[in-house]
Design a protein around this motif. Structure first.
Motif, mmCIF file in Angstrom:
data_model
loop_
_atom_site.group_PDB
_atom_site.id
_atom_site.type_symbol
_atom_site.label_atom_id
_atom_site.label_comp_id
_atom_site.label_asym_id
_atom_site.label_seq_id
_atom_site.Cartn_x
_atom_site.Cartn_y
_atom_site.Cartn_z
ATOM 1 N N LEU A 175 8.833 4.020 59.649
ATOM 2 C CA LEU A 175 7.499 3.448 59.837
ATOM 3 C C LEU A 175 6.422 4.432 59.388
ATOM 4 O O LEU A 175 5.459 4.053 58.696
ATOM 5 C CB LEU A 175 7.300 3.072 61.304
ATOM 6 N N LEU A 176 6.574 5.714 59.757
ATOM 7 C CA LEU A 176 5.598 6.727 59.355
ATOM 8 C C LEU A 176 5.579 6.892 57.842
ATOM 9 O O LEU A 176 4.514 7.020 57.224
ATOM 10 C CB LEU A 176 5.919 8.054 60.036
ATOM 11 N N PHE A 177 6.759 6.866 57.219
ATOM 12 C CA PHE A 177 6.832 6.977 55.764
ATOM 13 C C PHE A 177 6.149 5.795 55.091
ATOM 14 O O PHE A 177 5.474 5.956 54.070
ATOM 15 C CB PHE A 177 8.293 7.064 55.320
ATOM 16 N N SER A 178 6.319 4.593 55.655
ATOM 17 C CA SER A 178 5.663 3.417 55.083
ATOM 18 C C SER A 178 4.150 3.541 55.153
ATOM 19 O O SER A 178 3.437 3.202 54.196
ATOM 20 C CB SER A 178 6.131 2.152 55.817
ATOM 21 N N VAL A 179 3.643 4.049 56.297
ATOM 22 C CA VAL A 179 2.192 4.251 56.425
ATOM 23 C C VAL A 179 1.710 5.282 55.405
ATOM 24 O O VAL A 179 0.684 5.087 54.732
ATOM 25 C CB VAL A 179 1.843 4.695 57.857
ATOM 26 N N VAL A 180 2.463 6.375 55.246
ATOM 27 C CA VAL A 180 2.101 7.413 54.268
ATOM 28 C C VAL A 180 2.136 6.839 52.852
ATOM 29 O O VAL A 180 1.237 7.106 52.039
ATOM 30 C CB VAL A 180 3.061 8.617 54.396
ATOM 31 N N PHE A 181 3.150 6.033 52.554
ATOM 32 C CA PHE A 181 3.285 5.478 51.214
ATOM 33 C C PHE A 181 2.089 4.612 50.853
ATOM 34 O O PHE A 181 1.487 4.778 49.784
ATOM 35 C CB PHE A 181 4.583 4.669 51.112
ATOM 36 N N PHE A 182 1.751 3.677 51.733
ATOM 37 C CA PHE A 182 0.663 2.755 51.389
ATOM 38 C C PHE A 182 -0.691 3.476 51.371
ATOM 39 O O PHE A 182 -1.584 3.094 50.613
ATOM 40 C CB PHE A 182 0.644 1.583 52.367
ATOM 41 N N THR A 183 -0.831 4.528 52.177
ATOM 42 C CA THR A 183 -2.070 5.314 52.132
ATOM 43 C C THR A 183 -2.200 6.046 50.803
ATOM 44 O O THR A 183 -3.242 5.983 50.125
ATOM 45 C CB THR A 183 -2.112 6.311 53.297
ATOM 46 N N LEU A 184 -1.125 6.763 50.418
ATOM 47 C CA LEU A 184 -1.159 7.487 49.144
ATOM 48 C C LEU A 184 -1.215 6.529 47.960
ATOM 49 O O LEU A 184 -1.819 6.852 46.930
ATOM 50 C CB LEU A 184 0.074 8.386 49.024
ATOM 51 N N GLN A 185 -0.621 5.350 48.114
ATOM 52 C CA GLN A 185 -0.669 4.368 47.037
ATOM 53 C C GLN A 185 -2.096 3.880 46.813
ATOM 54 O O GLN A 185 -2.517 3.671 45.662
ATOM 55 C CB GLN A 185 0.250 3.190 47.375
ATOM 56 N N GLN A 186 -2.836 3.704 47.887
ATOM 57 C CA GLN A 186 -4.242 3.308 47.747
ATOM 58 C C GLN A 186 -5.064 4.411 47.094
ATOM 59 O O GLN A 186 -5.910 4.149 46.228
ATOM 60 C CB GLN A 186 -4.819 2.964 49.128
ATOM 61 N N ILE A 187 -4.821 5.657 47.494
ATOM 62 C CA ILE A 187 -5.532 6.785 46.886
ATOM 63 C C ILE A 187 -5.200 6.882 45.402
ATOM 64 O O ILE A 187 -6.083 7.061 44.548
ATOM 65 C CB ILE A 187 -5.172 8.098 47.611
ATOM 66 N N GLU A 188 -3.912 6.732 45.090
ATOM 67 C CA GLU A 188 -3.489 6.825 43.687
ATOM 68 C C GLU A 188 -4.038 5.667 42.862
ATOM 69 O O GLU A 188 -4.494 5.848 41.733
ATOM 70 C CB GLU A 188 -1.959 6.836 43.639
ATOM 71 N N GLY A 189 -3.999 4.451 43.434
ATOM 72 C CA GLY A 189 -4.436 3.285 42.678
ATOM 73 C C GLY A 189 -5.934 3.234 42.455
ATOM 74 O O GLY A 189 -6.392 2.734 41.418
ATOM 75 N N ASN A 190 -6.722 3.747 43.410
ATOM 76 C CA ASN A 190 -8.180 3.644 43.313
ATOM 77 C C ASN A 190 -8.852 4.885 42.738
ATOM 78 O O ASN A 190 -9.963 4.789 42.206
ATOM 79 C CB ASN A 190 -8.775 3.365 44.695
ATOM 80 N N MET A 191 -8.196 6.034 42.823
ATOM 81 C CA MET A 191 -8.851 7.279 42.407
ATOM 82 C C MET A 191 -8.145 7.961 41.237
ATOM 83 O O MET A 191 -8.798 8.434 40.305
ATOM 84 C CB MET A 191 -8.933 8.248 43.605
ATOM 85 N N ILE A 192 -6.810 8.024 41.282
ATOM 86 C CA ILE A 192 -6.074 8.804 40.281
ATOM 87 C C ILE A 192 -5.748 7.960 39.059
ATOM 88 O O ILE A 192 -6.054 8.339 37.923
ATOM 89 C CB ILE A 192 -4.781 9.388 40.897
ATOM 90 N N TYR A 193 -5.122 6.798 39.273
ATOM 91 C CA TYR A 193 -4.651 5.978 38.149
ATOM 92 C C TYR A 193 -5.780 5.553 37.208
ATOM 93 O O TYR A 193 -5.620 5.648 35.981
ATOM 94 C CB TYR A 193 -3.899 4.761 38.675
ATOM 95 N N PRO A 194 -6.929 5.075 37.742
ATOM 96 C CA PRO A 194 -7.990 4.668 36.798
ATOM 97 C C PRO A 194 -8.481 5.803 35.917
ATOM 98 O O PRO A 194 -8.832 5.591 34.755
ATOM 99 C CB PRO A 194 -9.103 4.164 37.725
ATOM 100 N N HIS A 195 -8.518 7.044 36.453
ATOM 101 C CA HIS A 195 -9.027 8.170 35.660
ATOM 102 C C HIS A 195 -7.965 8.727 34.719
ATOM 103 O O HIS A 195 -8.280 9.127 33.594
ATOM 104 C CB HIS A 195 -9.527 9.276 36.595
#
Length: 389
Positions: free
Chosen positions: A299-319
């Motif tokens: 459960l903790l890993f899933s929370v970490v995954f979706f949090t980092l996925q949002q950071i990656e999708g909104n901040m890292i991937y577009p740039h």
């Protein structure tokens, strides 16, 4: 209409095009079969061109750096750059294998002791569930199973499966041999392409100039340069983004003291090469491994995954990737969906830069036609249309 030589040639060309179109339309199944056979025959050379394109990305940078050490016209500059590029790509693959393989072995050995415990806990939970809900057992006892028919069907399946298994084994062996020979021929062909890429480009330009008008040749060269630049930027950005995402997961999992940090980090880095949906494959594998050890860790890993996925999708991937291909996010999703449905994982990788090329050409064509007609779409018009809708 005056029937001069040019008009007669145009009429002949139109008639020939119509005849060919009708013939292809009537015999389209045979035509598709011939195209498939031609692609199959050219598979080693297509693979070689793809390998050459991938190796050319680091080779250009290495060759540019070595030009300060070696003379630009030196005969050693190209072979040395190509050898270093091959060693770099092969070194990365071998490094990942040597890092992941021991961790994977330890994981499998750990699962030998974890899986029985996991199934024991599942059994206790089911026994408690049946004890608290006896109606479930009553309903299960009412289910009728023809064990004799089930046994006969299983025996028939094994008899038929024995022969098919032998055929499958031979087919798999032949496929492996064919795949290795295709890769070997393609790799050798890629070396020839890299060593003589300037000569090949010059020969292709001369061939086009000999049979096509000058304006058409210029358009083809411009589209080819745009395609090469877009694909190169996309693959470079995708690799950088995968390394960043895998490193983020590894660091966060180590800080939170979750198991399989290195294995999951490398797995997510590799699966992240598949745009948009790739990292979710790593999440599914990681969540399953942690679920066997501790549901709370999963459960903790899933929370970490979706949090980092949002950071990656909104901040890292577009740039990192978005700017490299110049394709809006909505069309990235469309390209990944269409590519995956048509060609699987390879389609997901190819369709994003391909759609970026088509998007750029369409945008330039639209702007040019609007400029020619002295029309323009102003930002105020877009705001007014949005307000009305």
């Amino acid at each position: 209409m005056e029937l001069n030589r040019d008009t007669i040639n145009k009429i002949r060309g139109l008639i020939l095009f119509t005849v060919i179109t009708v013939i292809v339309g009537i015999n389209y199944i045979k035509v598709l079969g011939l195209l498939a056979a031609a692609v199959n025959m050219a598979a080693p050379f297509i693979l070689g061109a793809a390998i050459a394109f991938v190796l050319n990305v680091p080779m250009r940078r290495i060759e540019s750096s070595l030009s300060h050490v070696l003379k630009k016209g030196s005969r050693l500059l190209r072979p040395v750059s190509m050898a270093l590029s091959i060693l770099l790509v092969a070194g990365v693959l071998f490094l990942v294998m040597f890092v992941v393989a021991p961790q994977l072995v330890r994981t499998l050995l750990g699962l030998q002791s974890s899986i029985p415990v996991f199934f024991g806990e599942v059994r206790q939970w089911l026994e408690q569930l049946f004890a608290e809900n006896p109606q479930i057992l009553i309903n299960m006892e009412q289910i009728q199973i023809d064990w004799q028919q089930l046994f006969n069907d299983s025996l028939k399946f094994l008899k038929n499966g024995a022969g098919s298994m032998l055929d499958t084994t031979f087919s798999a062996a032949i496929s492996i041999v064919n795949g290795m020979s295709t890769f070997l021929i393609g790799f050798i062909f890629s070396i020839y392409i890299l060593l003589q890429k300037e000569n090949l480009i010059r020969q292709i330009k001369k061939l086009l100039a000999a049979f096509l008008p000058e304006r058409t040749v210029e358009g083809i060269v411009r589209i080819a340069a745009l395609t090469s630049r877009t694909f190169s930027n996309f693959f470079t950005g995708q690799c950088v983004e995968a390394v960043i995402l895998g490193s983020m997961f590894f660091i966060v999992l180590v800080v939170l003291r979750l198991p399989y940090a290195l294995l999951i980090g490398v797995l997510i880095a590799f699966t992240a090469l598949i745009p948009v949906f790739g990292a979710f494959i790593g999440w599914a594998v990681g969540a399953f491994l942690m679920l066997i050890i501790s549901p709370m860790d999963a459960l903790l890993f899933s929370v970490v995954f979706f949090t980092l996925q949002q950071i990656e999708g909104n901040m890292i991937y577009p740039h990192v990737v978005g700017n490299s291909v110049g394709l809006p996010s909505i069309w990235v999703l469309v390209a990944v969906t269409l590519g995956g449905s048509m060609m699987g994982v390879v389609g997901m990788l190819i369709f994003i830069p391909l759609c970026s090329v088509l998007y750029t050409l369409l945008r330039d064509t639209v702007n040019e036609r609007l400029k020619r007609r002295k029309l323009s779409v102003k930002p105020d018009d877009l705001k007014r249309d949005s307000a009305e809708n």
